[in-house]
Motif scaffolding. Structure first.
Motif, PDB file in Angstrom:
ATOM      1  N   TYR A  54      36.176  41.762  26.212  1.00 50.45           N
ATOM      2  CA  TYR A  54      37.331  42.676  26.830  1.00 50.45           C
ATOM      3  C   TYR A  54      36.837  43.359  28.040  1.00 50.45           C
ATOM      4  O   TYR A  54      37.927  43.953  28.907  1.00 50.45           O
ATOM      5  N   ASN A  55      35.693  43.333  28.381  1.00 49.36           N
ATOM      6  CA  ASN A  55      35.074  43.616  29.803  1.00 49.36           C
ATOM      7  C   ASN A  55      35.759  42.466  30.718  1.00 49.36           C
ATOM      8  O   ASN A  55      36.287  42.910  31.933  1.00 49.36           O
ATOM      9  N   LEU A  56      35.683  41.362  30.434  1.00 44.50           N
ATOM     10  CA  LEU A  56      36.444  40.194  31.421  1.00 44.50           C
ATOM     11  C   LEU A  56      37.864  40.350  31.508  1.00 44.50           C
ATOM     12  O   LEU A  56      38.298  40.332  32.564  1.00 44.50           O
ATOM     13  N   LEU A  57      38.637  40.835  30.407  1.00 46.41           N
ATOM     14  CA  LEU A  57      39.855  41.032  30.501  1.00 46.41           C
ATOM     15  C   LEU A  57      40.412  42.281  31.206  1.00 46.41           C
ATOM     16  O   LEU A  57      41.249  42.233  32.104  1.00 46.41           O
ATOM     17  N   VAL A  83      26.808  33.349  33.067  1.00 46.92           N
ATOM     18  CA  VAL A  83      27.530  32.200  32.411  1.00 46.92           C
ATOM     19  C   VAL A  83      29.178  32.482  32.086  1.00 46.92           C
ATOM     20  O   VAL A  83      29.975  31.753  32.579  1.00 46.92           O
ATOM     21  N   ALA A  84      29.217  33.911  31.640  1.00 45.11           N
ATOM     22  CA  ALA A  84      30.506  34.301  31.250  1.00 45.11           C
ATOM     23  C   ALA A  84      31.253  34.393  32.441  1.00 45.11           C
ATOM     24  O   ALA A  84      32.771  33.903  32.761  1.00 45.11           O
ATOM     25  N   GLY A  85      30.774  34.912  33.584  1.00 43.49           N
ATOM     26  CA  GLY A  85      31.576  35.051  34.889  1.00 43.49           C
ATOM     27  C   GLY A  85      31.891  33.683  35.625  1.00 43.49           C
ATOM     28  O   GLY A  85      33.001  33.242  35.964  1.00 43.49           O
ATOM     29  N   ASN A  86      30.820  32.635  35.557  1.00 44.28           N
ATOM     30  CA  ASN A  86      31.263  31.398  35.878  1.00 44.28           C
ATOM     31  C   ASN A  86      32.324  30.765  35.089  1.00 44.28           C
ATOM     32  O   ASN A  86      33.150  30.003  35.671  1.00 44.28           O
ATOM     33  N   LEU A  87      32.549  30.926  33.885  1.00 43.25           N
ATOM     34  CA  LEU A  87      33.440  30.242  32.969  1.00 43.25           C
ATOM     35  C   LEU A  87      34.722  30.919  33.367  1.00 43.25           C
ATOM     36  O   LEU A  87      35.844  29.960  33.035  1.00 43.25           O
ATOM     37  N   ASN A  88      34.844  32.036  33.881  1.00 38.50           N
ATOM     38  CA  ASN A  88      36.045  32.771  34.000  1.00 38.50           C
ATOM     39  C   ASN A  88      36.330  32.838  35.505  1.00 38.50           C
ATOM     40  O   ASN A  88      37.212  33.677  35.752  1.00 38.50           O
ATOM     41  N   GLY A  89      35.732  32.069  36.396  1.00 35.69           N
ATOM     42  CA  GLY A  89      36.153  32.328  37.817  1.00 35.69           C
ATOM     43  C   GLY A  89      35.659  33.457  38.813  1.00 35.69           C
ATOM     44  O   GLY A  89      36.182  33.953  39.794  1.00 35.69           O
ATOM     45  N   PHE A  90      34.645  34.402  38.025  1.00 38.51           N
ATOM     46  CA  PHE A  90      34.274  35.391  38.759  1.00 38.51           C
ATOM     47  C   PHE A  90      32.845  35.133  39.618  1.00 38.51           C
ATOM     48  O   PHE A  90      31.983  34.130  39.085  1.00 38.51           O
ATOM     49  N   LYS A  91      32.743  35.586  40.562  1.00 34.46           N
ATOM     50  CA  LYS A  91      31.314  35.390  41.303  1.00 34.46           C
ATOM     51  C   LYS A  91      30.449  36.657  40.588  1.00 34.46           C
ATOM     52  O   LYS A  91      31.252  37.932  40.146  1.00 34.46           O
ATOM     53  N   THR A  92      29.204  36.619  40.454  1.00 37.86           N
ATOM     54  CA  THR A  92      28.350  37.309  39.633  1.00 37.86           C
ATOM     55  C   THR A  92      27.163  37.851  40.348  1.00 37.86           C
ATOM     56  O   THR A  92      26.610  37.075  41.117  1.00 37.86           O
ATOM     57  N   ILE A  93      26.796  39.081  40.226  1.00 35.12           N
ATOM     58  CA  ILE A  93      25.488  39.604  41.018  1.00 35.12           C
ATOM     59  C   ILE A  93      24.742  40.338  39.786  1.00 35.12           C
ATOM     60  O   ILE A  93      25.104  41.103  39.052  1.00 35.12           O
ATOM     61  N   GLY A  94      23.473  40.042  39.985  1.00 32.95           N
ATOM     62  CA  GLY A  94      22.495  40.509  39.086  1.00 32.95           C
ATOM     63  C   GLY A  94      21.483  41.497  39.682  1.00 32.95           C
ATOM     64  O   GLY A  94      20.612  40.879  40.539  1.00 32.95           O
ATOM     65  N   VAL A  95      21.464  42.680  39.632  1.00 25.65           N
ATOM     66  CA  VAL A  95      20.655  43.532  40.094  1.00 25.65           C
ATOM     67  C   VAL A  95      19.295  43.497  39.147  1.00 25.65           C
ATOM     68  O   VAL A  95      19.296  44.016  37.945  1.00 25.65           O
TER      69      VAL A  95
END
Length: 319
Positions: A54-57, A83-95
């Motif tokens: 639901y966060n992705l939604l 992985v979740a971001g990549n599967l759903n077309g998001f760029k991701t940043i990890g602090v």
């Protein structure tokens, strides 16, 4: 569910409840089942799938293009976010906690399977000192990250927020209503909060914190609508987050041999150790049924074994 989400995240997974057969359980006439949330996905498994759903939604509904989150160098949450971001077309940043990891990124990725997998899935890293990492919830720190990276959808460390709790409610099904006790390992409190909200009146929810301290109870109260059917057992953290001893490693390996269920040393290993110890002590009523939630986290075993090898300790038998 939003049509733009990857179809994997629109599924309603119902995990198998696998019964555990051990002498201590038979002696005390108690049934123990493990809810196999760990098999949902190799990297977005267990409570990570539930927390991200639901966060992705919500991120899609807000037209966000970037997900930003926080975690340690071996964090299940970091790699699951990537992985979740990549599967759903998001760029991701990890602090990521530990600015020393940025000095030789190539070496860091070569020796850290978690960060390597996150990097492979497109994650950009922001390595920060341990001192600065403690400010991760402060507005000033978040604003500095926005100045550097632009707009993003923030998922807190561990993933716990109202959308995560909503997803974790879906772990339990109607068929789970016949259990007397529901047990869960706790990191940030999101998973157990969802379980509490989804539980039946007759059920007792028992949380096994992986961290020291009494602050988790207050966190859980923020997200729950019931107050009398849950409790925390604080005696099985083995010294604190990511702490362990030889008994825990031996237990995890023995449990795998006896049941063919792999546990991790941070969360589920400590929880199941605690459950079986409480069974032996007569904590659970005779003829009662327990379900323990397997929240995944198995990808972190490789990094944990690296540390064990460096100390010439016995490793976790993980294939």
């Amino acid at each position: 569910m939003h049509k733009e989400l990857n179809s994997f995240f629109t599924q309603d997974f119902i995990s198998e409840n696998q019964q555990v057969h051990l002498p201590a359980l038979e002696e005390k006439k108690v049934e123990l089942y493990i809810k196999r949330e760990d098999v949902i996905h190799p990297l977005v498994s267990g409570n990570k799938f539930r927390k991200f759903k639901y966060n992705l939604l919500e991120a899609k509904n807000q037209n966000k293009k970037v997900l930003l989150t926080f975690g340690g160098a071996f964090s299940n949450h970091i790699v699951a976010n990537a992985v979740a971001g990549n599967l759903n077309g998001f760029k991701t940043i990890g602090v990521v906690r530990g600015d020393e990891l940025a000095k030789d990124l190539e070496k860091t990725l070569a020796t850290n399977a978690t960060l390597r997998e996150a990097y492979k899935n497109g994650m950009t890293f922001e390595f920060v000192s341990r001192t600065r990492y403690r400010d991760k919830s402060k507005a000033e720190f978040i604003n500095q990250l926005k100045e550097k990276f632009g707009d993003f959808y923030l998922i807190p460390e561990g993933g716990t927020n109202e959308f995560a709790v909503q997803g974790c409610k879906e772990i339990l099904t109607r068929d789970d209503a016949n259990f007397d006790y529901i047990c869960c390992a706790i990191g940030t409190g999101g998973t157990i909060s969802g379980l509490i909200n989804a539980s039946e009146k007759h059920q007792k929810i028992i949380g096994f914190p992986a961290l020291k301290g009494d602050f988790l109870a207050e966190e859980i109260k923020k997200y729950t609508i019931k107050s009398k059917n849950w409790s925390l057992v604080n005696e099985y953290h083995f010294g604190g987050y990511a702490k362990y001893n030889d008994d825990l490693i031996r237990f995890i390996n023995d449990f795998k041999k006896q049941t063919n269920i792999q546990l991790d040393p941070i969360y589920t290993g400590k929880m199941v150790f605690g459950i079986l110890d409480l069974v032996k002590k007569g904590y659970f009523k005779k003829n009662s049924k327990i379900i323990a939630i397997h929240t995944g986290g198995l990808q972190g075993i490789a990094g944990f074994n690296q540390k064990l090898k460096q100390k010439n300790k016995a490793i976790i038998n993980y294939l």
